[in-house]
Motif scaffolding. Structure first.
Motif, PDB file in Angstrom:
ATOM      1  N   GLU A 127      -0.671   2.574   8.503  1.00  0.00           N
ATOM      2  CA  GLU A 127      -1.506   3.549   8.960  1.00  0.00           C
ATOM      3  C   GLU A 127      -0.746   5.009   9.112  1.00  0.00           C
ATOM      4  OE1 GLU A 127      -3.656   4.994  13.219  1.00  0.00           O
ATOM      5  OE2 GLU A 127      -3.809   2.805  12.632  1.00  0.00           O
ATOM      6  N   ASP A 128       0.406   4.742   9.793  1.00  0.00           N
ATOM      7  CA  ASP A 128       1.294   5.906   9.892  1.00  0.00           C
ATOM      8  C   ASP A 128       1.682   6.447   8.183  1.00  0.00           C
ATOM      9  OD1 ASP A 128       1.184   5.876  12.652  1.00  0.00           O
ATOM     10  OD2 ASP A 128       2.986   4.747  12.811  1.00  0.00           O
ATOM     11  N   VAL A 129       2.039   5.578   7.488  1.00  0.00           N
ATOM     12  CA  VAL A 129       2.494   5.972   6.169  1.00  0.00           C
ATOM     13  C   VAL A 129       1.398   6.709   5.503  1.00  0.00           C
ATOM     14  CG1 VAL A 129       3.213   5.116   4.065  1.00  0.00           C
ATOM     15  CG2 VAL A 129       4.006   4.200   6.190  1.00  0.00           C
ATOM     16  N   LEU A 130       0.101   5.919   5.728  1.00  0.00           N
ATOM     17  CA  LEU A 130      -1.142   6.802   4.811  1.00  0.00           C
ATOM     18  C   LEU A 130      -1.529   7.972   5.553  1.00  0.00           C
ATOM     19  CD1 LEU A 130      -3.238   3.764   4.418  1.00  0.00           C
ATOM     20  CD2 LEU A 130      -1.758   4.901   2.749  1.00  0.00           C
ATOM     21  N   ALA A 131      -1.087   8.432   6.833  1.00  0.00           N
ATOM     22  CA  ALA A 131      -1.357   9.523   7.501  1.00  0.00           C
ATOM     23  C   ALA A 131      -0.839  10.766   7.000  1.00  0.00           C
ATOM     24  CB  ALA A 131      -1.527   9.129   8.884  1.00  0.00           C
ATOM     25  N   ASP A 132       0.378  10.397   6.791  1.00  0.00           N
ATOM     26  CA  ASP A 132       1.449  11.468   6.221  1.00  0.00           C
ATOM     27  C   ASP A 132       1.064  11.685   4.719  1.00  0.00           C
ATOM     28  OD1 ASP A 132       2.711  11.609   8.621  1.00  0.00           O
ATOM     29  OD2 ASP A 132       4.337   9.976   7.887  1.00  0.00           O
ATOM     30  N   LYS A 142      -7.738  11.345   9.422  1.00  0.00           N
ATOM     31  CA  LYS A 142      -8.422  10.406  10.536  1.00  0.00           C
ATOM     32  C   LYS A 142      -9.000   9.200   9.892  1.00  0.00           C
ATOM     33  CE  LYS A 142     -10.018  14.115  13.496  1.00  0.00           C
ATOM     34  NZ  LYS A 142     -11.327  14.871  14.128  1.00  0.00           N
ATOM     35  N   LEU A 143      -8.916   9.135   8.509  1.00  0.00           N
ATOM     36  CA  LEU A 143      -9.366   7.849   7.675  1.00  0.00           C
ATOM     37  C   LEU A 143      -8.341   6.915   7.620  1.00  0.00           C
ATOM     38  CD1 LEU A 143     -11.632   9.668   5.040  1.00  0.00           C
ATOM     39  CD2 LEU A 143     -12.498   8.563   7.203  1.00  0.00           C
ATOM     40  N   ALA A 144      -7.028   7.255   7.801  1.00  0.00           N
ATOM     41  CA  ALA A 144      -5.969   6.321   7.631  1.00  0.00           C
ATOM     42  C   ALA A 144      -5.929   5.057   7.972  1.00  0.00           C
ATOM     43  CB  ALA A 144      -4.698   7.015   8.126  1.00  0.00           C
ATOM     44  N   PRO A 145      -6.562   5.025   9.547  1.00  0.00           N
ATOM     45  CA  PRO A 145      -6.697   3.659   9.951  1.00  0.00           C
ATOM     46  C   PRO A 145      -7.664   2.697   9.168  1.00  0.00           C
ATOM     47  CG  PRO A 145      -6.702   5.081  11.677  1.00  0.00           C
ATOM     48  CD  PRO A 145      -6.771   5.843  10.300  1.00  0.00           C
ATOM     49  N   MET A 146      -8.817   3.214   8.700  1.00  0.00           N
ATOM     50  CA  MET A 146      -9.402   2.259   7.939  1.00  0.00           C
ATOM     51  C   MET A 146      -8.883   2.169   6.678  1.00  0.00           C
ATOM     52  SD  MET A 146     -13.548   3.432   6.443  1.00  0.00           S
ATOM     53  CE  MET A 146     -12.864   4.599   5.537  1.00  0.00           C
ATOM     54  N   TYR A 147      -8.320   2.894   6.181  1.00  0.00           N
ATOM     55  CA  TYR A 147      -7.689   2.669   4.762  1.00  0.00           C
ATOM     56  C   TYR A 147      -6.679   1.703   4.715  1.00  0.00           C
ATOM     57  CZ  TYR A 147     -10.195   5.932   1.743  1.00  0.00           C
ATOM     58  OH  TYR A 147     -11.389   6.434   0.870  1.00  0.00           O
ATOM     59  N   ALA A 148      -5.847   1.801   5.853  1.00  0.00           N
ATOM     60  CA  ALA A 148      -4.654   0.853   6.331  1.00  0.00           C
ATOM     61  C   ALA A 148      -5.361  -0.334   6.458  1.00  0.00           C
ATOM     62  CB  ALA A 148      -4.020   1.272   7.352  1.00  0.00           C
ATOM     63  N   GLN A 149      -6.277  -0.673   6.990  1.00  0.00           N
ATOM     64  CA  GLN A 149      -7.132  -2.079   7.173  1.00  0.00           C
ATOM     65  C   GLN A 149      -7.374  -2.789   5.862  1.00  0.00           C
ATOM     66  OE1 GLN A 149      -7.032  -4.124   9.770  1.00  0.00           O
ATOM     67  NE2 GLN A 149      -6.698  -2.780  11.202  1.00  0.00           N
ATOM     68  N   MET A 150      -7.934  -1.882   4.945  1.00  0.00           N
ATOM     69  CA  MET A 150      -8.442  -2.263   3.654  1.00  0.00           C
ATOM     70  C   MET A 150      -7.365  -2.609   2.879  1.00  0.00           C
ATOM     71  SD  MET A 150     -10.970   0.898   2.676  1.00  0.00           S
ATOM     72  CE  MET A 150     -12.397   1.411   3.402  1.00  0.00           C
ATOM     73  N   LEU A 151      -6.101  -1.887   2.904  1.00  0.00           N
ATOM     74  CA  LEU A 151      -4.892  -2.294   1.960  1.00  0.00           C
ATOM     75  C   LEU A 151      -4.215  -3.252   2.420  1.00  0.00           C
ATOM     76  CD1 LEU A 151      -3.263  -1.065  -0.354  1.00  0.00           C
ATOM     77  CD2 LEU A 151      -1.965   0.341   1.508  1.00  0.00           C
ATOM     78  N   VAL A 152      -4.002  -3.427   3.819  1.00  0.00           N
ATOM     79  CA  VAL A 152      -3.236  -4.602   4.070  1.00  0.00           C
ATOM     80  C   VAL A 152      -3.969  -5.971   4.015  1.00  0.00           C
ATOM     81  CG1 VAL A 152      -2.476  -5.879   6.526  1.00  0.00           C
ATOM     82  CG2 VAL A 152      -1.904  -3.274   5.900  1.00  0.00           C
TER      83      VAL A 152
END
Length: 277
Positions: A127-132, A142-152
């Motif tokens: 999530e931190d990587v995607l947010a940056d 703000k969408l980073a947490p959702m994309y992090a779950q999808m990716l992982v």
């Protein structure tokens, strides 16, 4: 064998048994018998089956998280993604038993050591990587947490599938994972490859979904699960009683040994006095 060596032996044996039979299918008796020790020895080191299971799961969690964290230390986002996928596949390849334990059991004894919580911990790092990355590209961070779950989640489920099939090889699987995640379906590369900086680094179609169960089948499954839980609870109660009995016997044995030592000491003292006289 020292106490530390015995503990490590019990952990290794338990890890193999848990991977093969799961938590509920493994017993203290089997762990002790395989290690050629008595049940009180296992209780002394871990307090019970739950204790040794928690240690096994925690070790596997820390090992995998360490590999993923190291992979995410790369500079470029593409390289981070590649190495994170490679790290998971490498872990599966080198620690198949550990991965089977993480994905097959979600027993309460594991505490935070369930596969879902493991995915959550990895996703929080991603999530931190995607947010940056989102900030740099003008996307809403703000969408980073959702994309992090999808990716992982995509990578983790592919890892579960690859655990048994093991084809294609690790780098080829990683290249296709990154291809989908990085390029998207509309921009898929027909011949994806791992970048040169990740190649050699050491750190398919899904099966059709089964038909949905009927309401009757769901009720029967719930009843069967309830029976299993009840039987498991009874088994745990029996195991607890047996453990208490063994501990009492061990305590009595220690008391007898202590009395014997005291008696021998008194006899030795009397013998010494007689010799002096």
């Amino acid at each position: 064998m020292t106490g530390r060596e015995r503990r490590e032996q019990l952990i290794t044996i338990s890890r193999t048994l848990f991977a093969e039979k799961g938590f509920d299918g493994t017993s203290i008796e089997e762990i002790a018998a395989t290690a050629q020790v008595s049940k009180p020895v296992v209780y002394e080191h871990f307090g019970g089956k739950e204790g040794v299971y928690a240690v096994v799961v925690d070790r596997e969690m820390q090992k995998l998280l360490g590999m993923i964290t190291s992979a995410l230390a790369a500079s470029h986002s593409l390289i981070k993604l590649e190495r994170a996928a490679l790290a998971l596949l490498q872990y599966i390849e080198e620690s198949s038993e550990g991965f089977r334990i993480l994905v097959r059991d979600s027993h309460a004894a594991s505490g935070t050591g369930t596969f879902a919580s493991l995915i959550s911990e990895i996703a929080s790092q991603v999530e931190d990587v995607l947010a940056d990355e989102f900030k740099g590209r003008g996307y809403d961070p703000k969408l980073a947490p959702m994309y992090a779950q999808m990716l992982v989640g995509m990578v983790a489920l592919t890892g579960q599938w690859w655990l048994d099939v093991r084809k294609p090889g690790r780098e080829e699987v990683a290249s296709h994972l990154v291809n989908l995640a990085w390029n998207g379906l509309t921009g898929l590369n027909p011949t994806p490859q791992i970048t040169a900086t990740s190649k050699g680094l050491e750190l398919s179609a899904m099966a059709p979904l089964p038909p949905r169960p009927t309401e009757k089948e769901l009720k029967e499954a719930q009843k069967a699960r309830a029976r299993e839980l009840k039987e498991a609870e009874k088994a745990r109660e029996r195991e607890l009683k047996e453990r208490e009995r063994l501990l009492r016997e061990a305590e009595k044995a220690r008391e007898r040994e202590e009395k014997l030592r005291q008696r021998e000491a008194r006899l030795a003292e009397r013998a010494a006095k007689l010799e002096q006289e």
